[in-house]
Write an enzyme that holds these catalytic residues in place. Structure first.
Site, short mmCIF file in Angstrom:
data_model
loop_
_atom_site.label_atom_id
_atom_site.label_comp_id
_atom_site.label_asym_id
_atom_site.label_seq_id
_atom_site.Cartn_x
_atom_site.Cartn_y
_atom_site.Cartn_z
N GLU A 234 0.89 -1.18 0.00
CA GLU A 234 0.00 0.00 0.00
C GLU A 234 0.91 1.21 0.00
O GLU A 234 1.45 1.58 1.04
CB GLU A 234 -0.88 0.01 1.26
CG GLU A 234 -1.81 -1.17 1.40
CD GLU A 234 -3.02 -1.08 0.47
OE1 GLU A 234 -3.13 -0.08 -0.27
OE2 GLU A 234 -3.82 -2.01 0.48
N CYS A 268 -2.47 9.02 2.48
CA CYS A 268 -2.22 8.50 1.13
C CYS A 268 -3.43 8.73 0.23
O CYS A 268 -3.29 9.00 -0.95
CB CYS A 268 -1.90 7.01 1.21
SG CYS A 268 -3.14 6.08 2.12
P1 NAP Z 1 8.30 5.29 4.62
O1 NAP Z 1 9.44 6.17 4.85
O2 NAP Z 1 8.31 4.43 3.43
O3 NAP Z 1 8.14 4.39 5.93
C1 NAP Z 1 7.17 3.39 6.03
C2 NAP Z 1 7.75 2.21 6.78
O4 NAP Z 1 8.73 1.59 5.97
C3 NAP Z 1 8.46 2.60 8.08
O5 NAP Z 1 8.25 1.58 9.02
C4 NAP Z 1 9.91 2.66 7.65
O6 NAP Z 1 10.80 2.46 8.72
C5 NAP Z 1 9.98 1.53 6.65
N1 NAP Z 1 11.02 1.66 5.65
C6 NAP Z 1 11.52 2.79 5.10
N2 NAP Z 1 12.46 2.48 4.18
C7 NAP Z 1 12.55 1.14 4.15
C8 NAP Z 1 13.34 0.22 3.40
N3 NAP Z 1 14.21 0.63 2.48
N4 NAP Z 1 13.18 -1.11 3.64
C9 NAP Z 1 12.30 -1.55 4.54
N5 NAP Z 1 11.52 -0.72 5.29
C10 NAP Z 1 11.64 0.61 5.08
O7 NAP Z 1 6.94 6.08 4.55
P2 NAP Z 1 6.36 7.12 5.57
O8 NAP Z 1 7.08 8.39 5.37
O9 NAP Z 1 6.33 6.56 6.95
O10 NAP Z 1 4.85 7.21 5.09
C11 NAP Z 1 4.45 8.04 4.07
C12 NAP Z 1 4.19 7.28 2.79
O11 NAP Z 1 3.30 6.19 3.03
C13 NAP Z 1 3.47 8.15 1.79
O12 NAP Z 1 4.00 7.93 0.52
C14 NAP Z 1 2.03 7.66 1.88
O13 NAP Z 1 1.26 7.94 0.76
C15 NAP Z 1 2.23 6.22 2.10
N6 NAP Z 1 1.02 5.60 2.67
C16 NAP Z 1 0.30 4.75 1.90
C17 NAP Z 1 -0.88 4.21 2.38
C18 NAP Z 1 -1.71 3.27 1.56
O14 NAP Z 1 -2.59 2.62 2.13
N7 NAP Z 1 -1.50 3.16 0.28
C19 NAP Z 1 -1.30 4.54 3.67
C20 NAP Z 1 -0.53 5.41 4.42
C21 NAP Z 1 0.65 5.94 3.91
P3 NAP Z 1 11.58 3.71 9.41
O15 NAP Z 1 10.53 4.59 9.99
O16 NAP Z 1 12.42 3.04 10.43
O17 NAP Z 1 12.36 4.37 8.32
#
Ligand code: NAP
Length: 473
Positions: A234, A268
């Site tokens: 997602e 999102c």
């Molecule tokens: P993020 O930086 O991708 O972090 C999400 C999760 O992934 C965190 O637990 C993060 O850990 C982990 N993570 C980051 N880089 C990683 C990697 N290379 N390998 C494995 N895990 C990794 O995203 P965010 O800033 O928290 O959230 C915002 C994004 O999420 C936006 O793009 C939003 O649109 C999207 N989102 C999508 C949905 C949906 O249902 N489609 C819902 C909500 C949010 P750390 O915190 O330790 O870095």
């Protein structure tokens, strides 16, 4: 990123946490495996009892956990309470429906003709420990919409939450434990993103779900692909909000404000690109801008606040860079486009409406994760569809029209996992949620969500000994 609670309203670090060491991680993975071996054999009614108890506890805890969420990521306190209430509701929904959603399917005798089977069925069995990599923006809801169906299906969960919401992450483990789920059924792993690959490659982890950025999704999917493990992704979105001439413009503009500014603009499924027919463009923009300007920006703990700070300093810097790029290339700021003067501390940004957005600007292709709206003027339905689809994302979409012919065209042509008419996108336990294109794959919620992490098992019975019609081998 350090694992810590940093209050985005002040920038102050309130609490830091040590990452799990290798021994403790190993202990927890082993515990997940043994917990699954037993938990998978439990009945739906037993699981439902536990999940309903978790929902009751969550309702009781609502004021406290809401304050924790607001402190960790800055969402307005009223929205935090509403998020907790929504989680309890989804838990009860799955507690009540899971057995029916996963009931064995029986193909009819006519369908089985020539199959050689005297009877057959399809069963939904659990897969095992599922790793959930989750974001901070809805720190309870994102986890619960995975955990409730996964636990009801007989899986066990391993949560790697975002590093800036550790207290919410620990609360979730505690909640499921207090509800009576056996040890190891739901564990929070306080680890950074660097540990995800090792956990996912562990033979005891059966599958993974990730909600977050495209970058994180790509990385997890690559590892899971290498291990041939199932994933649901997602990812980000840049949902279109199309307003056609037959729309109720007043209501569309009012809803647009909520759709863009909800969760401080960090959702999102927030509407991010407003694609407005030329006939109603000016009327819409005037009302929309007035609504965005009227939002109360401030301390998220205050009951009357509409928009709190962004969750991180980096998040605000990224948003500012997108707005600056658009302004440099000719967009016009109808409001906002700056930090509020009265809030020198914390990571605040004023609700912003940009008109005259074009495809040369970064905001046209990238997700604006904050209260910034990009408005386009279009000449008709074809152009509206073209602009709406001209994005790498395909999460959801919103269309305002009262013309039935247009409704069918949008349903047929919009590249998105959802099309919401005359309202804004919102998730609901009974409706599937997920996207296409760079927004990811797989679905959460509804029957589709609970079946994602099931082993869809074919059960085939050969002919009875006295079946004269049985095919000869
Ligand atoms: P993020 O930086 O991708 O972090 C999400 C999760 O992934 C965190 O637990 C993060 O850990 C982990 N993570 C980051 N880089 C990683 C990697 N290379 N390998 C494995 N895990 C990794 O995203 P965010 O800033 O928290 O959230 C915002 C994004 O999420 C936006 O793009 C939003 O649109 C999207 N989102 C999508 C949905 C949906 O249902 N489609 C819902 C909500 C949010 P750390 O915190 O330790 O870095």
């Amino acid at each position: 990123m350090p694992i810590a609670t940093v209050n985005p309203a002040t920038g102050e670090t309130l609490k830091t946490f040590d990452e799990l060491g290798p021994e403790e991680l190993e202990r927890r993975l082993a515990l997940a495996e043994t917990a699954f071996a037993q938990y998978r054999t439990t009945s739906f009614s037993h699981r439902a009892e536990l999940l309903n108890r978790a929902a009751d506890l969550l309702d009781q805890d609502q004021p406290d956990i809401a304050r924790t969420m607001t402190t960790e990521m800055g969402k307005p306190i009223a929205a935090a309470r509403a998020e907790a209430a929504k989680c309890a509701k989804a838990m009860r929904w799955y507690a009540e429906r899971a057995e029916e959603l996963l009931a064995p399917e029986q193909p009819s005798a006519a369908d089985l003709k020539d199959s050689g089977a005297s009877r057959a069925s399809v069963r939904y069995r659990p897969l095992g420990p599922v790793l959930a990599v989750m974001p901070w923006n809805f720190p309870l809801w994102q986890v619960v919409r995975f955990a409730a169906p996964a636990l009801m299906a007989g899986n066990v969960g391993l949560l790697k939450h975002a590093s800036n919401v550790p207290q919410t992450a620990l609360y979730l483990e505690d909640l499921f434990q207090r509800a009576g789920f056996p040890d190891g059924c739901f564990q929070t792993l306080l680890v950074g993103s660097g540990a995800v690959e090792g956990i996912l490659r562990d033979r005891r982890v059966a599958a993974a779900t990730l909600t977050g950025s495209e970058r994180a999704g790509r990385s997890v999917a690559a590892v899971a692909g290498d291990e041939v493990k199932k994933t649901v992704l997602e990812l980000g979105g840049s949902d279109p909000f199309v307003v056609m001439p037959s729309a109720d413009v007043e209501r569309a503009a009012r809803t647009a404000v909520t759709a863009r500014a909800q969760n401080n603009g960090q959702s999102c499924i927030a509407a991010k690109r407003f694609i407005v027919h030329a006939e109603v463009h000016d009327a819409f923009c005037e009302r929309f801008t007035a609504g965005m300007r009227a939002l109360s920006v401030g301390d998220p703990m205050r009951e009357t606040t509409d928009v709190g700070p962004l969750a991180s300093e980096q998040g605000r810097a990224d948003l500012e860079a997108l707005v600056d790029d658009a302004l440099r290339l000719g967009a016009v700021a109808q409001c906002g486009a700056r930090r509020p003067e009265k809030r020198p501390r914390g990571w605040y940004y004023e609700p912003t409406v940009l008109t005259g957005v074009s495809d040369s600007m970064r905001i046209h292709r990238e997700e604006a994760f904050g209260p910034v709206a990009a408005v386009y003027r279009v000449a008709g339905l074809d152009e509206a569809v073209t602009v709406a689809n001209d994005t790498p994302f395909g999460l959801s979409s919103n269309v305002w029209t009262r013309d039935d012919g247009e409704v069918e065209r949008f349903v047929r042509d919009l590249e998105a996992g959802g099309v919401y008419f005359n309202g804004m996108t919102a998730s609901h336990p009974a409706l599937p949620f997920g996207g296409v294109k760079r927004s990811g794959y797989g679905r959460e919620l509804s029957g589709h969500g609970i079946r994602e992490f099931c082993n869809v098992t074919t059960v085939w019975h050969g002919p009875e000994p006295d079946d004269v019609n049985a095919p000869v081998e």
